[in-house]
Design a protein around this motif. Structure first.
Motif, mmCIF file in Angstrom:
data_model
loop_
_atom_site.group_PDB
_atom_site.id
_atom_site.type_symbol
_atom_site.label_atom_id
_atom_site.label_comp_id
_atom_site.label_asym_id
_atom_site.label_seq_id
_atom_site.Cartn_x
_atom_site.Cartn_y
_atom_site.Cartn_z
ATOM 1 N N CYS A 112 0.831 -1.215 0.000
ATOM 2 C CA CYS A 112 0.000 0.000 0.000
ATOM 3 C C CYS A 112 0.862 1.260 0.000
ATOM 4 C CB CYS A 112 -0.944 0.000 1.194
ATOM 5 S SG CYS A 112 -2.284 -1.213 1.062
ATOM 6 N N ALA A 113 1.972 1.238 0.730
ATOM 7 C CA ALA A 113 2.889 2.379 0.740
ATOM 8 C C ALA A 113 3.485 2.567 -0.652
ATOM 9 C CB ALA A 113 3.992 2.158 1.774
ATOM 10 N N ALA A 114 3.841 1.461 -1.295
ATOM 11 C CA ALA A 114 4.380 1.530 -2.658
ATOM 12 C C ALA A 114 3.339 2.084 -3.618
ATOM 13 C CB ALA A 114 4.835 0.142 -3.119
ATOM 14 N N ALA A 115 2.091 1.674 -3.445
ATOM 15 C CA ALA A 115 1.017 2.158 -4.315
ATOM 16 C C ALA A 115 0.807 3.661 -4.151
ATOM 17 C CB ALA A 115 -0.279 1.406 -4.014
ATOM 18 N N CYS A 116 0.818 4.135 -2.903
ATOM 19 C CA CYS A 116 0.649 5.575 -2.662
ATOM 20 C C CYS A 116 1.783 6.373 -3.311
ATOM 21 C CB CYS A 116 0.608 5.860 -1.163
ATOM 22 S SG CYS A 116 -0.903 5.287 -0.353
#
Length: 281
Positions: free
Chosen positions: A159-163
């Motif tokens: 999720c951090a990578a997606a953001c």
């Protein structure tokens, strides 16, 4: 209802919506029989197939694995109208087309059509595995807490990578870059179609482009690998280009030069085969 040549994944639920028998047949006893398949791009067939008994229609705005076929003018708008008229949920699979790939953040924006549900993944994680389902509030609210979950769902690293990925796509205006580079690369490929007999057509949007050959492309893919160019196929006679949105024009031009050399050989081989006299009986 899904479409002929549509691809929506190989896991069990998604496989039910995927058309290719090559993927379906090994798991035929397990996949859902509740799916019908209609031709892609033919609105009159959609009118016949979609009824008030239909739960949902799932479609790719640009078919990826099916040969890089772009939805024809009016098709997605027509599906939206049919689904609205008959109370059917419209799902767009933007797993391959989303996040700037086609020159817009979402491919469906090219036709100004909004689905009820949108499936996204691939580019979302910038290389890390993540997928997401985006839907209208009433659809999402129909799921009770805990009713639908997975072991790695909501993984904090992914999720951090997606953001971070979404920030880069927006801040660096990568959709516009894909549109500009895609047009330039498409023009290069169109000149190759005019030059080489083995080539038939170029089609696509942004940096999602298909180059159709009159022959199987296996030899082209293998020769390109020898020259340091990694290509993807889309069916037996289509080369699919899905380069990173940060690619430089000189890299695209280098790829085209490698392909020109290979297609020149393919053309020469084709001409020699046609000139070769039939063997005596």
């Amino acid at each position: 209802i899904s479409t002929v040549k549509g691809f929506h994944g190989k896991t069990l639920g998604a496989l039910s919506a995927t058309w290719n028998p090559k993927y379906r047949n090994p798991f035929k006893s397990l996949i859902s029989e509740n799916f019908k398949f209609m031709p892609f791009g033919k609105l009159e067939k959609a009118e016949e197939t979609i009824t008030e008994e239909t739960a949902a229609v799932i479609v790719e705005p640009v078919q990826g694995e099916g040969g890089v076929h772009v939805a024809p003018p009016g098709y997605l708008q027509g599906l939206r109208e049919i689904c609205d008229d008959r109370g059917v949920v419209l799902i767009f699979d933007e797993v391959q087309t989303g996040f700037g790939r086609t020159g817009r953040m979402w491919a469906s924006e090219h036709w100004n059509v909004t689905p009820d549900i949108m499936c996204v993944a691939k580019a979302l994680g910038g290389g890390l595995p993540i997928g997401a389902t985006i839907a209208k509030a009433d659809i999402m609210d129909s799921l009770k807490t805990g009713e639908h979950s997975s072991t790695f769902g909501g993984n904090p690293l992914a999720c951090a990578a997606a953001c971070a990925t979404i920030d880069v796509i927006l801040e660096e205006n990568l959709p516009e870059r894909a549109q500009s580079l895609g047009k330039r690369f498409k023009r290069i490929l169109e000149k190759m179609v005019d030059e080489f007999r083995v080539l038939r057509e170029v089609r696509g949007l942004g940096l999602m482009i298909g180059l159709e050959s009159r022959l199987f492309v296996y030899n082209v893919l293998m020769k390109a690998l020898e020259d340091g160019l990694i290509l993807l196929y889309s069916g037996r006679n289509v080369i699919r280009f899905l380069p990173p949105l940060v690619i430089e024009i000189n890299q695209l031009e280098r790829a085209a030069e490698i392909l020109k050399g290979i297609f020149a050989e393919e053309d020469k081989s084709l001409i020699e085969k046609r000139r070769k006299p039939p063997s005596a009986l």
